[in-house]
Write an enzyme that holds these catalytic residues in place. Structure first.
Site, PDB file in Angstrom:
ATOM      1  CG  ASP A  97       8.209   0.320  15.195  1.00  0.00           C
ATOM      2  OD1 ASP A  97       8.770   0.855  16.185  1.00  0.00           O
ATOM      3  OD2 ASP A  97       7.075   0.911  14.447  1.00  0.00           O
ATOM      4  CG  HIS A 145       4.189   1.382  17.725  1.00  0.00           C
ATOM      5  ND1 HIS A 145       3.090   0.756  18.065  1.00  0.00           N
ATOM      6  CD2 HIS A 145       4.127   1.977  16.597  1.00  0.00           C
ATOM      7  CE1 HIS A 145       2.199   1.029  17.033  1.00  0.00           C
ATOM      8  NE2 HIS A 145       2.727   1.594  16.095  1.00  0.00           N
ATOM      9  NE  ARG A 154      -1.896  -0.779  14.620  1.00  0.00           N
ATOM     10  CZ  ARG A 154      -1.106   0.265  14.424  1.00  0.00           C
ATOM     11  NH1 ARG A 154       0.189   0.204  13.902  1.00  0.00           N
ATOM     12  NH2 ARG A 154      -1.956   1.443  14.171  1.00  0.00           N
ATOM     13  CD  GLU A 199       2.977  -1.942  20.193  1.00  0.00           C
ATOM     14  OE1 GLU A 199       2.416  -1.274  20.195  1.00  0.00           O
ATOM     15  OE2 GLU A 199       3.273  -2.747  18.859  1.00  0.00           O
ATOM     16  NE  ARG A 255      -7.191  -6.334   1.138  1.00  0.00           N
ATOM     17  CZ  ARG A 255      -7.473  -5.306   1.735  1.00  0.00           C
ATOM     18  NH1 ARG A 255      -8.467  -5.474   2.629  1.00  0.00           N
ATOM     19  NH2 ARG A 255      -7.407  -4.011   1.590  1.00  0.00           N
ATOM     20  N   GLY A 283       7.641   3.784  14.354  1.00  0.00           N
ATOM     21  CA  GLY A 283       7.522   4.074  12.870  1.00  0.00           C
ATOM     22  C   GLY A 283       7.052   5.375  12.617  1.00  0.00           C
ATOM     23  N   GLY A 312       0.664  -1.330   0.077  1.00  0.00           N
ATOM     24  CA  GLY A 312       0.111  -0.089   0.005  1.00  0.00           C
ATOM     25  C   GLY A 312       1.005   1.498   0.032  1.00  0.00           C
ATOM     26  NE  ARG A 313      -2.249   5.064   2.982  1.00  0.00           N
ATOM     27  CZ  ARG A 313      -3.456   4.784   3.145  1.00  0.00           C
ATOM     28  NH1 ARG A 313      -4.533   5.300   2.207  1.00  0.00           N
ATOM     29  NH2 ARG A 313      -4.032   3.892   4.062  1.00  0.00           N
ATOM     30  CB  ILE A 314       3.853   2.220   4.372  1.00  0.00           C
ATOM     31  CG1 ILE A 314       2.837   3.611   5.397  1.00  0.00           C
ATOM     32  CG2 ILE A 314       5.171   2.128   5.340  1.00  0.00           C
ATOM     33  CD1 ILE A 314       2.497   3.193   6.575  1.00  0.00           C
TER      34      ILE A 314
END
Ligand code: NAP
Length: 324
Positions: free
Chosen positions: A264, A287, A240, A269, A183, A289, A161-163
């Protein structure tokens, strides 16, 4: 409660679902009646305030379960400061006619930068090398064991996706080949598509995970994927914690099923299992990012802009796909 009522001053009541960044909380408190985690700190005061709460402000890690949504009859909008919103029951919000917004794109570069930093850290053992100098081991024992090369290696990206696209661009600059799974295949992209994470892992030296969390991706990276990645492979998770089967990962690291990992994000958490923390060559960061000042400011500005747009009757800037 009395204090909250006097402070309200006719302003719109906004519930903070969890601890918010000061960059988001401070302007919210200026413009709205911000009820900071009132549902957790004072259930009676929350019950009294709930009928006038028209918005929820949340972070990417906030939990907004259906039961909490059901207790907010006037809810119109949930504005998440973060791109991930797997803790928000979007279906429950929609069924009440409430919209959900998030902050996509503004954090792509930071998360992609961190993914590359983690790949390099795991491959070249940067945290262990730092400890080697500080501890005096360099002087006492001589040169460190040789590490592994990242440039020119095969980078597999789970989630394009975007990242994921921003990570791919950076990997290319390291002379890496890029392949991915998602997907669906993206005809417009020049990278090789694999239908499953296991097939991608088998063709990768570094497997970088950057899908959303939630039920749809829970334990997408399981023991079979880790076996496919193999004993020289390195797993990087910036998605995640729920996306990776953490006990299976710990087992794979302890048994040498995979070569290493850089993480990360974690299943629970901020609690990181002792067995994971005991592995000296695994890179662990808390975490971070999107955790740069300028990006967190951009995220806070966008989250706030969504709230302002809603209450001014303007179109939302960045609703989540389910609310478009
Ligand atoms: P995005 O543009 O929506 O991209 C998500 C990608 O994941 C898409 O390519 C999607 O496939 C793929 N995907 C979804 N479900 C999948 C599944 N079951 N199997 C395989 N691939 C699947 O999201 P983004 O903006 O890149 O952000 C991705 C996630 O990164 C966020 O949701 C968040 O959880 C995480 N994140 C973490 C940090 C951090 O601090 N570590 C910061 C920001 C974001 P399709 O393209 O085929 O739909």
């Amino acid at each position: 409660m009395a204090q909250q009522e006097t402070r309200a001053n006719g302003r719109i009541a906004v519930l903070a679902a969890s601890k918010l960044s000061p960059l988001y909380a401070a302007p919210l408190a200026e413009r709205y009646e911000l009820l900071d985690r009132l549902h957790e700190t004072d259930p009676a005061a929350f019950a009294a305030a709930a009928p006038r709460i028209r918005a929820v402000a949340a972070s990417g890690e906030s939990k907004l379960p259906g039961a909490l949504v059901a207790s907010l009859p006037a809810l119109e909008i949930v504005a998440v400061m973060g791109v991930g919103y797997d803790g928000i029951d979007v279906a429950a919000c929609k069924s009440r006619g409430a919209k959900v917004t998030h902050t996509p794109d503004v954090l792509n570069d930071d998360v992609a930068d961190l993914a590359i930093g983690l790949m390099l850290s795991a491959a070249r053992q940067l945290p262990a090398a730092d400890r080697y100098v500080r501890s005096g081991d360099w002087a006492a024992k001589g040169a460190m064991p040789l590490a592994r090369r990242m440039s020119g290696a095969r980078c597999g990206i789970v989630g394009m996706g975007r990242i994921g696209k921003a990570i791919a661009q950076r990997a290319l600059a390291f002379g890496m080949s890029v392949a991915y799974t998602a997907r669906s295949a993206k005809a417009e992209l020049p990278y090789e598509f694999h239908a499953t994470p296991a097939a991608l892992a088998a063709a990768s030296d570094f497997l970088v995970v950057i899908t959303p969390g939630g039920a749809g991706t829970r334990h997408l990276i399981d023991a079979a994927v880790l076996r496919a990645l193999g004993k020289k492979g390195i797993l990087v998770n910036v998605a995640r914690g729920s996306v990776v089967d953490e006990p299976a990962l710990i087992e794979a690291l302890e048994q040498g099923v995979i070569g290493g990992a850089a993480l990360d994000v974690f299943a629970d958490e901020p609690n990181v299992p002792e067995r994971l923390r005991a592995l000296p060559h695994v890179v662990l960061v808390p975490h971070i990012g999107s955790a740069t000042t300028s990006t967190r400011q951009a995220m806070a500005d966008l989250a706030l802009a969504n709230l302002e747009a809603h209450f001014a009757g303007r179109p939302l800037k960045t609703p989540v796909p389910e609310c478009r």
